[in-house]
Motif scaffolding. Structure first.
Motif, PDB file in Angstrom:
ATOM      1  N   LYS A 414     -57.256  71.933 -64.955  1.00  0.00           N
ATOM      2  CA  LYS A 414     -56.337  71.025 -64.262  1.00  0.00           C
ATOM      3  C   LYS A 414     -56.951  69.629 -64.142  1.00  0.00           C
ATOM      4  O   LYS A 414     -56.262  68.613 -64.317  1.00  0.00           O
ATOM      5  CB  LYS A 414     -56.009  71.567 -62.869  1.00  0.00           C
ATOM      6  CG  LYS A 414     -55.165  72.837 -62.870  1.00  0.00           C
ATOM      7  CD  LYS A 414     -54.952  73.345 -61.436  1.00  0.00           C
ATOM      8  CE  LYS A 414     -54.127  74.610 -61.416  1.00  0.00           C
ATOM      9  NZ  LYS A 414     -53.972  75.166 -60.050  1.00  0.00           N
ATOM     10  N   TYR A 415     -58.251  69.573 -63.855  1.00  0.00           N
ATOM     11  CA  TYR A 415     -58.936  68.287 -63.689  1.00  0.00           C
ATOM     12  C   TYR A 415     -58.909  67.490 -64.996  1.00  0.00           C
ATOM     13  O   TYR A 415     -58.582  66.290 -65.005  1.00  0.00           O
ATOM     14  CB  TYR A 415     -60.364  68.547 -63.206  1.00  0.00           C
ATOM     15  CG  TYR A 415     -61.179  67.314 -62.869  1.00  0.00           C
ATOM     16  CD1 TYR A 415     -60.579  66.108 -62.486  1.00  0.00           C
ATOM     17  CD2 TYR A 415     -62.565  67.364 -62.908  1.00  0.00           C
ATOM     18  CE1 TYR A 415     -61.348  65.003 -62.170  1.00  0.00           C
ATOM     19  CE2 TYR A 415     -63.340  66.257 -62.583  1.00  0.00           C
ATOM     20  CZ  TYR A 415     -62.723  65.085 -62.232  1.00  0.00           C
ATOM     21  OH  TYR A 415     -63.485  63.993 -61.906  1.00  0.00           O
ATOM     22  N   TYR A 416     -59.252  68.149 -66.100  1.00  0.00           N
ATOM     23  CA  TYR A 416     -59.189  67.481 -67.409  1.00  0.00           C
ATOM     24  C   TYR A 416     -57.805  66.866 -67.638  1.00  0.00           C
ATOM     25  O   TYR A 416     -57.675  65.692 -68.018  1.00  0.00           O
ATOM     26  CB  TYR A 416     -59.445  68.495 -68.524  1.00  0.00           C
ATOM     27  CG  TYR A 416     -60.865  68.866 -68.814  1.00  0.00           C
ATOM     28  CD1 TYR A 416     -61.752  67.961 -69.381  1.00  0.00           C
ATOM     29  CD2 TYR A 416     -61.324  70.167 -68.580  1.00  0.00           C
ATOM     30  CE1 TYR A 416     -63.054  68.322 -69.698  1.00  0.00           C
ATOM     31  CE2 TYR A 416     -62.626  70.540 -68.890  1.00  0.00           C
ATOM     32  CZ  TYR A 416     -63.488  69.619 -69.446  1.00  0.00           C
ATOM     33  OH  TYR A 416     -64.774  69.993 -69.759  1.00  0.00           O
ATOM     34  N   LEU A 417     -56.771  67.668 -67.444  1.00  0.00           N
ATOM     35  CA  LEU A 417     -55.416  67.222 -67.759  1.00  0.00           C
ATOM     36  C   LEU A 417     -54.930  66.157 -66.782  1.00  0.00           C
ATOM     37  O   LEU A 417     -54.181  65.243 -67.174  1.00  0.00           O
ATOM     38  CB  LEU A 417     -54.468  68.422 -67.782  1.00  0.00           C
ATOM     39  CG  LEU A 417     -54.824  69.491 -68.830  1.00  0.00           C
ATOM     40  CD1 LEU A 417     -53.831  70.641 -68.781  1.00  0.00           C
ATOM     41  CD2 LEU A 417     -54.889  68.909 -70.230  1.00  0.00           C
ATOM     42  N   ASP A 418     -55.355  66.240 -65.528  1.00  0.00           N
ATOM     43  CA  ASP A 418     -55.011  65.201 -64.559  1.00  0.00           C
ATOM     44  C   ASP A 418     -55.612  63.850 -64.979  1.00  0.00           C
ATOM     45  O   ASP A 418     -54.962  62.799 -64.860  1.00  0.00           O
ATOM     46  CB  ASP A 418     -55.514  65.569 -63.163  1.00  0.00           C
ATOM     47  CG  ASP A 418     -54.727  66.709 -62.532  1.00  0.00           C
ATOM     48  OD1 ASP A 418     -53.645  67.045 -63.055  1.00  0.00           O
ATOM     49  OD2 ASP A 418     -55.200  67.267 -61.528  1.00  0.00           O
ATOM     50  N   ILE A 419     -56.855  63.864 -65.452  1.00  0.00           N
ATOM     51  CA  ILE A 419     -57.487  62.628 -65.930  1.00  0.00           C
ATOM     52  C   ILE A 419     -56.679  62.042 -67.085  1.00  0.00           C
ATOM     53  O   ILE A 419     -56.397  60.834 -67.120  1.00  0.00           O
ATOM     54  CB  ILE A 419     -58.944  62.895 -66.367  1.00  0.00           C
ATOM     55  CG1 ILE A 419     -59.831  63.200 -65.153  1.00  0.00           C
ATOM     56  CG2 ILE A 419     -59.505  61.695 -67.136  1.00  0.00           C
ATOM     57  CD1 ILE A 419     -61.238  63.645 -65.511  1.00  0.00           C
ATOM     58  N   LEU A 420     -56.310  62.896 -68.044  1.00  0.00           N
ATOM     59  CA  LEU A 420     -55.569  62.410 -69.207  1.00  0.00           C
ATOM     60  C   LEU A 420     -54.227  61.811 -68.812  1.00  0.00           C
ATOM     61  O   LEU A 420     -53.823  60.759 -69.340  1.00  0.00           O
ATOM     62  CB  LEU A 420     -55.360  63.550 -70.205  1.00  0.00           C
ATOM     63  CG  LEU A 420     -56.615  64.041 -70.927  1.00  0.00           C
ATOM     64  CD1 LEU A 420     -56.319  65.310 -71.715  1.00  0.00           C
ATOM     65  CD2 LEU A 420     -57.154  62.955 -71.849  1.00  0.00           C
ATOM     66  N   GLU A 421     -53.541  62.455 -67.885  1.00  0.00           N
ATOM     67  CA  GLU A 421     -52.228  61.949 -67.470  1.00  0.00           C
ATOM     68  C   GLU A 421     -52.344  60.618 -66.734  1.00  0.00           C
ATOM     69  O   GLU A 421     -51.583  59.677 -67.004  1.00  0.00           O
ATOM     70  CB  GLU A 421     -51.520  62.984 -66.599  1.00  0.00           C
ATOM     71  CG  GLU A 421     -51.002  64.168 -67.389  1.00  0.00           C
ATOM     72  CD  GLU A 421     -50.060  65.053 -66.594  1.00  0.00           C
ATOM     73  OE1 GLU A 421     -49.892  64.811 -65.376  1.00  0.00           O
ATOM     74  OE2 GLU A 421     -49.505  65.987 -67.187  1.00  0.00           O
ATOM     75  N   ASP A 422     -53.284  60.527 -65.808  1.00  0.00           N
ATOM     76  CA  ASP A 422     -53.440  59.279 -65.063  1.00  0.00           C
ATOM     77  C   ASP A 422     -53.940  58.161 -65.972  1.00  0.00           C
ATOM     78  O   ASP A 422     -53.517  57.001 -65.836  1.00  0.00           O
ATOM     79  CB  ASP A 422     -54.404  59.474 -63.892  1.00  0.00           C
ATOM     80  CG  ASP A 422     -53.782  60.269 -62.755  1.00  0.00           C
ATOM     81  OD1 ASP A 422     -52.540  60.399 -62.725  1.00  0.00           O
ATOM     82  OD2 ASP A 422     -54.534  60.780 -61.908  1.00  0.00           O
ATOM     83  N   ALA A 423     -54.830  58.488 -66.907  1.00  0.00           N
ATOM     84  CA  ALA A 423     -55.314  57.478 -67.848  1.00  0.00           C
ATOM     85  C   ALA A 423     -54.171  56.945 -68.712  1.00  0.00           C
ATOM     86  O   ALA A 423     -54.070  55.739 -68.958  1.00  0.00           O
ATOM     87  CB  ALA A 423     -56.417  58.065 -68.727  1.00  0.00           C
TER      88      ALA A 423
END
Length: 643
Positions: A414-423
């Protein structure tokens, strides 16, 4: 197309009367077959898959048994599964464009069958099976519309005959081990990371085990043959990973689909060229991708572990990027303590004044890592990221490198994907370091440019033990780790870091073609590039890092590899020798189009490891050239059409 579907239907009809076989799915080119069997030879009980490969009429039973099933917190979906039906075969036929990777235009083309099961309580489980021209994928589905549960265990397990040769990496949270080659005389037990490469006893079939489209609904898995040397069972993350934080068993809410279990299969060239991991992954969720620009970056850490702390060093690497026609430079750790003439803001002004875009490092932070290097925690929450990305965007940064994840538990996915989405919301590219091996996210989030997840040139900083294995390792990665997604090895170094390398200069030059990464970080100090002869220096100024096509021309894991990649109408070739003896290899140009002549610039080993020998000639698809490679040597070449 109709003939392909009819063939699958025919196989499915015949399968129900043969040894408990209930479904057969065949690839569109009819070379790959996956069959579903009942272990008790009836409609109820335990189920397995079998994978076969047809190599010019010679059938190889590549994986004789793949156990399937799940244990959910409320009930069992393995031992007493009743076959309900196999759905009508469906032809998956989709084309998509990749912004970076081994091929620009990719095809997601397969035959798919959905098999429906019920357990003893009438709870439903579907198995979705696809046969591709370059492999097999399958996933589980709970189609019910409500319910939240924990998956206690996934029972997927691959039985690999002992005579099968294999190349595998011992599991570690950073995915930075060396590959171990094993045959029937040496099969080690343990836990193994993805991807894992296998070659059948008759040498006719190669296959690579991996997984794809891992999302917030699951965790990453690994392979374990600790209980039985021939059986590689999928296992969840170790509870101790990430300092013991987060649950190892994933929580799911129905309806639910698992990640794809991926078996890339065919010749060794088929495996290397495959885009199957991305093909089955979720299409891009980013509508405007015009800001995502692959490219090469200069990087100061390899030659100076505290380089970003020094403003003058940062400026030198900005100058290097400008001189070499590379679009990026990376500010690594300690940028928040920069001194010796300037701070971060001063550095950004200098970098952008040269026409270069800066990238910047972050510790992933949080209690999941022991690493205290700052800045910490600025990526940890949505609020942290919004604040930081706002600042970075205003300063002119193009992307972030986020480090030290140390777990593949669901919480970390979830953390990986949250970073990608916010970036993506701030048009920031992302590079993961100390991280998960690619799982197809580059298709879903094309702002994900690369992953480390490899024992790369950084290890010349860490230990003397990398120096001698490096040539064999380099010749293994194009067949293993780099098959499944971008790999930031930080290649092409001519000087030495803390510990020396024994690869030739031409071997190092070849890595710029052999290793694919959406942002390729060239790791050497400035003089390592400035002092090159004009021809290899020009090669590094022009070599692309995002490709339109990729072809394996020759090679064997750990021994040698020759690969051709195309950008537009130009071709580039990289070749390395990992062995302790000189070789002469013949390059055939039969991959070139008919009727076009090319100017070949060939940069090969010279008289010694630090010497180049350059040749120019005109070739077409009927030509061939012999190239001498020193021990641990190599070559690089460019082919430009003559119109």
């Amino acid at each position: 197309m109709k003939r392909q579907v009819l063939l699958v239907m025919l196989f499915s009809a015949l399968g129900s009367i043969v040894f408990g076989q209930k479904a057969v799915v065949q690839s569109p080119d009819q070379k790959i077959v996956v069959s579903l069997f009942n272990k008790q030879n009836n409609d109820n009980g335990e189920w397995v898959l079998k994978a076969s490969y047809n190599n010019n009429g010679k059938i190889t039973e590549a994986i004789p048994r793949i156990d399937i099933g799940l244990l959910r917190s409320d009930q069992d979906f393995s031992k007493e599964l009743r076959f309900v039906k196999a759905g009508k075969p469906t032809l998956i036929n989709e084309a998509y464009t990749a912004l970076h990777g081994k091929r620009a235009v990719c095809k997601n083309e397969a035959n798919e069958v959905v098999v429906a099961f019920e357990n003893q309580t009438k709870a439903k489980l579907n198995l979705i099976i696809r046969a591709y021209n370059d492999g097999i994928t399958f996933r589980y589905e709970f189609p019910d519309k409500q319910g939240s549960f924990v998956v206690k265990e996934e029972l997927t397990a691959y039985t690999i005959p002992s005579a099968t040769t294999r190349w595998m990496e011992k599991w570690n949270t950073a995915n930075e081990g060396l590959y171990t080659a094993m045959d029937k005389n040496k099969i080690l037990p343990g836990e193994w990371g993805y991807p894992a490469l296998f070659n059948t006893d008759n040498k006719d079939c190669w296959f690579l085990l991996h997984e794809a489209d891992v999302n917030r609904n699951y965790c990453g898995t690994k392979l374990s043959n600790a209980a039985d040397g021939e059986i590689y069972k999928l296992t969840f993350p170790n509870p101790k990973d990430g300092r013991g934080l987060g649950e190892s068993n994933p929580s799911i809410t129905l309806p639910w689909k698992s990640p794809w279990r991926v078996i890339i299969m065919g010749t060794l060239a088929d495996v290397v060229a495959s885009t199957l991991v991305n093909d089955v992954s979720t299409p891009s969720v980013i509508k405007d991708t015009s800001w995502i620009k692959p490219g090469i970056a200069s990087w100061n850490y390899w030659s100076s572990n505290h380089g970003t702390k020094d403003y003058k060093t940062v400026c030198e690497f900005a100058d290097l990027a400008a001189a070499m026609n590379w679009p990026y430079t990376l500010l690594d750790w300690e940028w928040d303590a920069m001194g010796n003439g300037g701070n971060l803001e001063d550095a950004v002004k200098y970098i952008t004044s040269k026409g270069i875009k800066p990238l910047i490092w972050y510790n992933s932070g949080g209690p999941h890592t022991y690493v205290t290097a700052t800045p910490r925690d600025r990526m940890l929450t949505h609020e942290n990221r919004v604040e930081e990305f706002t600042k970075l965007k205003k300063l002119g940064f193009a992307g972030v490198k986020v480090d030290f994840f140390e777990s593949e538990k669901q919480e970390m996915i979830k953390y990986y994907l949250d970073i990608l989405e916010d970036a993506a919301a701030f048009q920031m590219m992302v590079y993961f370091h100390g991280c998960i091996v690619p799982r197809g996210w580059e298709r879903t989030y094309p702002n994900l440019m690369t992953h480390e997840a490899v024992r790369g040139a950084e290890w010349y900083n860490n230990t003397p033990d990398f120096t001698m294995p490096a040539p064999e390792h380099n010749a293994t990665l194009p067949f293993t780790r780099n098959v499944v997604g971008p790999m930031d090895y930080t290649p092409v170094t001519f000087t030495n870091s803390q510990y020396p390398h024994v690869t030739s200069y031409a071997h190092e030059l070849a890595l710029s073609v052999l290793f694919e990464s959406g942002i390729q970080h060239m790791a050497d100090r400035p003089e390592g590039y400035y002092e090159l002869p004009d021809v290899p220096k020009t090669f590094l100024k022009n070599v692309p890092n995002a490709w339109d096509d990729t072809k394996l021309l020759d090679g064997y894991p750990g021994k040698e590899v020759i690969m051709a990649r195309r950008k537009g109408n130009d071709w580039y070739i990289g070749g390395i020798n990992a062995e302790q003896r000189e070789k002469t290899k013949t390059i055939k140009f039969d991959f070139l189009p008919e009727g076009v002549r090319y100017k070949l610039t060939l940069i090969a080993d010279g008289k010694h490891d630090k010497d180049f020998a350059t040749q120019y000639m005109v070739v077409d698809r009927s030509a061939s050239v012999d190239v001498k490679l020193l021990r641990r040597g190599g070559f690089a070449a460019s082919l430009v059409p003559m119109y």
